[in-house]
Design a protein around this motif. Sequence first.
Motif, PDB file in Angstrom:
ATOM      1  N   ALA A  27      59.306  49.876 -23.974  1.00 56.65           N
ATOM      2  CA  ALA A  27      58.115  49.044 -23.747  1.00 56.65           C
ATOM      3  C   ALA A  27      57.927  48.773 -22.260  1.00 56.65           C
ATOM      4  CB  ALA A  27      58.230  47.728 -24.518  1.00 56.65           C
ATOM      5  N   ALA A  28      59.017  48.521 -21.567  1.00 56.29           N
ATOM      6  CA  ALA A  28      58.931  48.253 -20.125  1.00 56.29           C
ATOM      7  C   ALA A  28      58.554  49.516 -19.353  1.00 56.29           C
ATOM      8  CB  ALA A  28      60.255  47.686 -19.618  1.00 56.29           C
ATOM      9  N   ALA A  38      60.065  42.214 -21.961  1.00 56.06           N
ATOM     10  CA  ALA A  38      60.726  43.103 -22.918  1.00 56.06           C
ATOM     11  C   ALA A  38      62.153  42.647 -23.199  1.00 56.06           C
ATOM     12  CB  ALA A  38      60.713  44.537 -22.395  1.00 56.06           C
ATOM     13  N   LEU A  39      62.875  42.285 -22.140  1.00 54.41           N
ATOM     14  CA  LEU A  39      64.255  41.849 -22.339  1.00 54.41           C
ATOM     15  C   LEU A  39      64.332  40.480 -23.002  1.00 54.41           C
ATOM     16  CD1 LEU A  39      65.959  43.149 -19.092  1.00 54.41           C
ATOM     17  CD2 LEU A  39      66.119  44.076 -21.411  1.00 54.41           C
ATOM     18  N   GLN A  40      63.377  39.611 -22.717  1.00 56.73           N
ATOM     19  CA  GLN A  40      63.354  38.308 -23.379  1.00 56.73           C
ATOM     20  C   GLN A  40      63.134  38.486 -24.879  1.00 56.73           C
ATOM     21  OE1 GLN A  40      64.041  35.189 -22.250  1.00 56.73           O
ATOM     22  NE2 GLN A  40      63.832  34.575 -24.378  1.00 56.73           N
ATOM     23  N   GLU A  41      62.201  39.349 -25.232  1.00 57.63           N
ATOM     24  CA  GLU A  41      61.952  39.627 -26.647  1.00 57.63           C
ATOM     25  C   GLU A  41      63.183  40.248 -27.306  1.00 57.63           C
ATOM     26  OE1 GLU A  41      59.107  42.616 -29.043  1.00 57.63           O
ATOM     27  OE2 GLU A  41      58.059  41.222 -27.691  1.00 57.63           O
ATOM     28  N   ALA A  42      63.841  41.156 -26.606  1.00 58.92           N
ATOM     29  CA  ALA A  42      65.061  41.777 -27.138  1.00 58.92           C
ATOM     30  C   ALA A  42      66.139  40.720 -27.356  1.00 58.92           C
ATOM     31  CB  ALA A  42      65.557  42.870 -26.200  1.00 58.92           C
ATOM     32  N   ALA A  43      66.287  39.798 -26.407  1.00 58.64           N
ATOM     33  CA  ALA A  43      67.296  38.737 -26.535  1.00 58.64           C
ATOM     34  C   ALA A  43      67.021  37.881 -27.765  1.00 58.64           C
ATOM     35  CB  ALA A  43      67.327  37.883 -25.277  1.00 58.64           C
TER      36      ALA A  43
END
Length: 70
Positions: A27-28, A38-43
């Motif tokens: 996504a990024a 993207a990383l916040q959503e993954a976390a």
Amino acid sequence: SSSQWLVALRIPGWQEYMGVLDEAVRAAIRGRQSPQQALQEAAEKWQQITHRLGLERQRQAYRRNLGLPD
């Protein structure tokens, strides 16, 4: 000959965790989300996976993988 290496997670659901991270990176890279988003959503998704599988179960599996007592 590299001094850097990576060990795969050896906990229940590791494929699911890595799939979520893979989606975030894609996504990024594709510009659909900023890297931070993207990383916040993954976390958040990782927390959901951990909650579903059980935090204590994950801790025990990780400790066993490291050769530490439960």
